[in-house]
Structures are given as structure tokens and as C-alpha cells.
Enzyme design. Structure first.
Site, PDB file in Angstrom:
ATOM      1  N   LYS A 111      -7.877   2.576   7.410  1.00  0.00           N
ATOM      2  CA  LYS A 111      -7.293   2.738   6.073  1.00  0.00           C
ATOM      3  C   LYS A 111      -8.342   2.397   5.045  1.00  0.00           C
ATOM      4  O   LYS A 111      -9.253   1.608   5.316  1.00  0.00           O
ATOM      5  CB  LYS A 111      -6.104   1.785   5.899  1.00  0.00           C
ATOM      6  CG  LYS A 111      -5.146   2.215   4.809  1.00  0.00           C
ATOM      7  CD  LYS A 111      -4.200   3.264   5.336  1.00  0.00           C
ATOM      8  CE  LYS A 111      -3.082   3.592   4.403  1.00  0.00           C
ATOM      9  NZ  LYS A 111      -1.985   4.237   5.128  1.00  0.00           N
TER      10      LYS A 111
HETATM   11  N1  GLU Z   1      -1.320   7.675   4.594  1.00  0.00           N
HETATM   12  C1  GLU Z   1      -0.477   8.234   5.606  1.00  0.00           C
HETATM   13  C2  GLU Z   1       0.090   7.145   6.489  1.00  0.00           C
HETATM   14  O1  GLU Z   1       0.215   6.017   6.086  1.00  0.00           O
HETATM   15  C3  GLU Z   1      -1.136   9.379   6.350  1.00  0.00           C
HETATM   16  C4  GLU Z   1      -2.376   9.026   7.101  1.00  0.00           C
HETATM   17  C5  GLU Z   1      -3.116  10.252   7.656  1.00  0.00           C
HETATM   18  O2  GLU Z   1      -2.625  11.356   7.554  1.00  0.00           O
HETATM   19  O3  GLU Z   1      -4.192  10.034   8.204  1.00  0.00           O
HETATM   20  O4  GLU Z   1       0.502   7.380   7.593  1.00  0.00           O
END
Ligand code: GLU
Length: 421
Positions: A111
């Protein structure tokens, strides 16, 4: 309550670790493997200087955390929000690891985030912030290494800038470095709606399990961004009554059900759900306490906690957001018999279609929308069944069951690879 516990209650990484330990106990994990899979593999903190429109330079703080890559490249969104902290990004990266494992897609967890308020920045400032942040994290991202995506307050345009910045340094177009791109740049059909659509599929499964008809079910949605608005739209289409919705500016309520397509237009025009003509205004706390069948928290972490969980009156909580319930809230809702669809299952549709996008990019082909949505539905419903089965077998909460499955898959991969060197 002492100040100490209040601080702990607000630290999402500590809360994520609390849930991890609970599931690790159920699995009976030994201390060394526990230590190996709990800690983030790599944490990068960067300073992001941006020349603002007024000519002055502002330095923003940014992060990229790769929590675990045992099962594949790190995968997870990038958040632009004033509340971003390293502890939050570490928690979100950890949840991505278990989420990808629960969905059984071949990615690890990562993240990123920048502490900023894009709502107060111009498009040019956001573009410069995005490009400078990308160049700062560039050494650790790539299609086989770490693949960002949208998250809170980031979108397909921002993904396009990330891809362009990365590609310019390589000298050729690298679409697979990021997902959630515009369709014209290799984005997947259905990616934009995927999180909300996945939330909807898990709600359908939960209703089936609880023998609760979705038609006529009363729904409240806390947060009306991408995940919240798409979930609300699909629930409305299935003839559920979405009676209350909130966003960062306030909450609205109509006992007869809100007209969701009109509300989406209103939000697009005015930037908020507040002021919508077919509804009365209520406070965000009142929304959480409304009696309903399905509550969808779709914004940020720690929205339902030890102080307000007792006033929540719903049969199902569908966590479209990451980490909206603290462990204390979990225990209170479990006591009340509330059925919680945990975040790493409920909102896993987003990363699942991100995986589809990456697969299409790597293979230079395109799937039609039907193929994307039918594969998504299959994965969501299979994952739901696996989590439910584990819950019933082990007599644990849905959250612990999901964590048990996710952690067990990561541990298995980790053990099979062995310890380098
Ligand atoms: N931000 C989204 C999540 O928390 C998507 C992450 C992604 O598609 O890599 O799952």
C-alpha cells in the site's frame, strides 16, 4: 478508558496486528513463522516536494509499504488523504496481503499513501505530486515487483500519470506497472465498478445464507465514494431500499428509499450528497444508529468502535471500506449476532479485477465486460463460501475465518519457498 487504550484504539496497525494474532492463535502458528509473516518486508518513506500554484514549494510525506511478497508481487492502492500516516499504510498493506490470499489471486500485499488534501489542490498540483511521488518510489515498483492502484481520493487519471512517469524512465510503455488505469491506456473494463460490485455479490451471498430477502431490505451506506456509490447503485437495482447515505460533509435520510441514480448525479454536480432534494439531513452518527438490515461502511478505518458499536442496529455489516470496525466493535457486534462480512473478503472485488487488468496487460489482450464480471462473481462467491465454511467449522467470527484462510495461504507459500539464504 485510559488515554493509552484510546491511542491504541486509533492505531490501525496495532488493530490489524490484534486481529492477526487472533487468527494465528486459531492456526496454532509457531513464533518464528508468526514473526516472519506479520512484519512488513519493506517500508519506504519519501519526501515529496511540489511547487504549488502560488510559486512556493510544499514538502509532502509519502510512503510505500510492501508487507508480504511470498505469493507474488506486492499489490495495493495509493491513498491521497490528510489522515495518511505510516502506521495506517502499514495496516492497509497488511490487509492487502490477507485479501489477495483470501481471493486466491497470485499477489502479495502492499500500500502507498501521501499525506495531503487533494480536495484543496489544483489538478496541476495533484499531477506534480503524483509524478514526484512516483519517481521517489520508482526503484521498488514494477509489473513483477509492486503494482499500485487507486484507493481513497485517487483515480484512473492519477494511475495514468503514475504509468506515464514510470514508462518515461524505462523508455517504453509499461501498462502493467499500475492497475485502475483509463480504458484507453490498458485499463480493464469493469475495474472502476469492481469494488462495489464485489461488495454487492458478498451481500447477495450473506442474504442467501441468512435467508434475508434483498428485495425490500433497508440499507444504509456510510461513505459515497467509488465503493459506496457503486454498492448503493447495485443494491438499489436489486430493489433493496437505500434509506440513508453519508459522505465527508454530512448524511441524508429518506425512509421510503433514496433515488440513487439521481443522488449520484447530485454528488457529481455538487461534490456531496448533502442538499439532495429527496431527503432530510441527519448527522453521520445518527446514520450509524439507524435500524436497518444492511449497513455498508464505505469510507475509512475505525468508524465503528467501542463507544458507538452498541447503538448499531443492523443484521449485516458489509465492509466496503478497509478496517471500519475496531476489534472492540467486532466483539460487541458478535455478541449481538450481527453478521459481519469482513473487509478482506467484502471489498476484494477491486483487487481481483486489478489482477484481471494486470493479466490482460501482460498478455496484450482484452476481455469483454461479461467475461470480467462473470469471473469476478465466481471468485467473490467462492471466497465467501470458503470463509463461511471455515467460520462454521472452527466456530469463529467471519473476520477470524477470513484471516485464518488468508494467513494460512501465506504461511504455506512462505514455508514452501524456505528461508533464504
Ligand atoms: N485500494 C483497493 C483495495 O484496498 C484496490 C487495490 C488494488 O486494486 O490493487 O483493495
Amino acid at each position: 478508558m485510559t488515554v493509552g487504550t484510546l491511542v491504541n484504539e486509533k492505531n490501525p496497525y496495532e488493530l490489524a496486528m490484534q486481529n492477526f494474532e487472533m487468527a494465528a492463535d486459531v492456526l496454532g502458528l509457531e513464533a518464528d513463522i508468526r514473526a516472519m509473516v506479520r512484519a512488513p518486508e519493506r517500508v519506504l518513506a519519501v519526501t515529496v516536494p511540489v511547487r504549488m500554484d502560488n510559486g512556493k514549494v510544499t514538502c509532502f510525506e509519502g510512503y510505500r509499504v510492501q508487507h508480504n511478497t511470498s505469493r507474488g508481487p506486492a499489490k495495493g492502492g495509493i491513498r491521497f488523504h490528510p489522515g495518511v500516516t505510516l502506521e495506517e499504510v502499514k495496516a492497509l498493506a497488511t490487509w492487502m496481503t490477507w485479501k489477495c490470499a483470501v481471493m486466491d489471486i497470485p499477489f502479495g500485499g502492499g500500500k502507498g499513501g501521501v499525506t495531503c488534501n487533494p480536495k484543496e489542490m489544483s489538478i496541476t498540483e495533484i499531477e506534480h505530486l503524483t509524478r514526484r511521488y512516483t519517481s521517489a518510489i520508482l526503484p521498488i515498483i514494477g509489473p513483477g515487483q509492486d503494482i499500485p492502484a487507486p484507493d481513497v481520493y485517487t483515480n484512473s487519471q492519477i494511475m495514468a500519470w503514475i504509468m506515464d512517469t514510470y514508462s518515461m524512465t524505462r523508455g517504453y510503455l509499461v501498462p502493467g506497472v499500475v492497475t485502475g488505469k483509463p480504458i484507453c491506456l490498458g485499463g480493464s473494463l469493469g475495474r472502476n465498478e469492481a469494488t462495489g460490485r464485489g461488495v454487492f455479490y458478498t451481500i447477495e451471498s450473506a442474504c442467501q445464507h441468512l435467508k434475508l430477502p434483498l428485495k425490500g431490505a433497508k440499507v444504509t451506506v456510510q461513505g459515497f465514494g467509488n465503493a459506496g456509490s457503486v454498492s448503493a447503485h447495485l443494491l438499489d437495482g436489486a430493489q433493496a431500499d437505500v434509506v440513508a447515505v453519508s459522505d465527508s460533509r454530512g448524511a441524508i435520510y429518506n425512509n421510503q428509499g433514496l433515488h440513487i441514480p439521481k443522488l449520484m448525479l447530485h454528488k457529481e454536480k455538487t461534490g456531496s450528497v448533502v442538499g439532495f432534494s429527496g431527503a432530510e439531513e441527519i448527522s453521520p452518527e445518527e446514520l450509524l444508529a439507524l435500524e436497518c438490515d444492511i449497513l455498508v461502511p464505505a469510507a475509512l478505518e475505525n468508524i465503528i468502535h467501542g463507544e458507538n458499536a452498541r447503538s448499531v442496529r443492523t443484521k449485516i455489516v458489509a465492509e466496503a471500506a478497509n478496517g471500519p470496525l475496531t476489534p472492540e466493535a467486532d466483539a460487541i457486534l458478535e455478541d449481538k449476532g450481527t453478521f459481519v462480512i469482513p473487509d478482506i473478503l467484502c471489498n476484494g472485488g477491486g483487487v481481483t479485477v486489478s489482477y484481471f487488468e494486470w493479466v490482460q496487460n501482460e498478455q496484450h489482450l482484452r476481455w469483454d465486460l461479461h467475461e470480467v464480471n462473470s469471473r469476478l462473481e465466481r471468485i467473490m462467491k467462492n471466497s465467501f463460501s470458503e470463509v463461511l465454511e471455515t467460520k462454521l467449522q472452527r466456530k469463529v467470527s467471519m473476520r477470524t475465518a477470513a484471516n485464518v484462510i488468508g494467513i494460512a495461504r501465506v504461511v504455506e507459500a512462505n514455508k514452501s519457498r524456505g528461508l533464504y539464504p
